[in-house]
Design a protein around this motif. Sequence first.
Motif, PDB file in Angstrom:
ATOM      1  N   GLY A  28     -72.382 -73.998 -38.300  1.00 18.30           N
ATOM      2  CA  GLY A  28     -73.321 -73.666 -39.351  1.00 18.30           C
ATOM      3  C   GLY A  28     -74.359 -74.754 -39.554  1.00 18.30           C
ATOM      4  N   ASP A  85     -68.283 -77.390 -41.169  1.00 13.42           N
ATOM      5  CA  ASP A  85     -68.802 -76.227 -40.448  1.00 13.42           C
ATOM      6  C   ASP A  85     -69.880 -76.686 -39.475  1.00 13.42           C
ATOM      7  OD1 ASP A  85     -69.776 -73.823 -39.542  1.00 13.42           O
ATOM      8  OD2 ASP A  85     -70.380 -73.055 -41.516  1.00 13.42           O
ATOM      9  N   LEU A 112     -72.985 -74.872 -47.229  1.00 15.38           N
ATOM     10  CA  LEU A 112     -72.056 -74.938 -46.106  1.00 15.38           C
ATOM     11  C   LEU A 112     -71.036 -76.049 -46.309  1.00 15.38           C
ATOM     12  CD1 LEU A 112     -74.631 -74.671 -43.162  1.00 15.38           C
ATOM     13  CD2 LEU A 112     -73.243 -72.825 -44.113  1.00 15.38           C
TER      14      LEU A 112
END
Length: 353
Positions: A147, A144, A140
Amino acid sequence: MPEHPTVVIGSAGRRLYLVDWFRDAFAALGLDGRVVVTENDPTSSAASYGDVARQLPRYTDPAYGLALLDLVDEMRPRLFVSVNDYELMHLHVHTDLAQQLRHRGVLVPGVSSEWQRGCADKLQMARLLDEIGVRTPLTLRGGDQDGLAELAGRVDEVVVKHRFGSGSSGLALVPAGAALAAVANAVRTAPVTGGRAPTADDVVVQPRLTGVEHGVDIVGDLHVPGALSAVLARSKLRMRAGETDKAVTVDSGPFRRNAALIARAAGLTGLIDVDMFLGADGEASVIDINPRFGGGYPFVHLAGSDVPRYCIASAFGVTIDDGWRDYEPGVISAKYEGVRVTARAGVASLVAR
């Protein structure tokens, strides 16, 4: 056969053993060969260690390309091996120098431009591996936040590292709930391109893998891109400054599937150094690829394999048996410190200015 069979090792840095092993390869094959070492710093450990030492401008210098081509035209090597990640990017991606060398009859081991970019970009590397069915941890961007929040609900620990870093640049192992703070800390030193300021997206976050970390050398045919020639493996016992410091050689069987898939997809020629975790289920996951001789190669060389001999034989048309790829499992080796004089006062004072 040229009068003086020649190989060039670019940016050898501290890897004096690699110069020795290419020399040994020439001798083992009965060739009166020479190893040319190129460096931009004339006082580096390896700069004066080759049979011929040549100072080149730094790869970022506009004069680098012409100087390299002039060297090749003069020395007429059959093989150019660089062990510097950033020089390799310059050769294969930012310029067409690798192709210009090949047009001059020089073998330049490596991977395709797409995979060279991926080796420098951990986010892109994860995508490339996913596409060919090689297991790799979820990767990731540090920016993010959704996420990362979802990941924190599934795992206890995460690995944070620079997206465009080399070696263990920016590496931190933290509780999943502390990922954002670790990303913010890593951003401060994150390498970027184009002179812009680094952001959280220049850092990547992955779940911490379980299992045992291994270093695996994948060796491809020097003349047929993508054709696998050997897989050499060791289990890492100790790390130091981002490089394997102690390791034990192991059977390469669990890593051969990944090796074949990567070699074919990347158009591999020569050797690349791949880090893999071997899980309890016997499946291997790739976490990093260095498209060059890495710091882990000595452990399989000391156990019996000889990739420099394979490279020299292949480059100069000498037939050898497959013994170069054989090594003894269970051999433990450890690195140690060494030091040598690299310049006297006159040269040193010029470098210090």
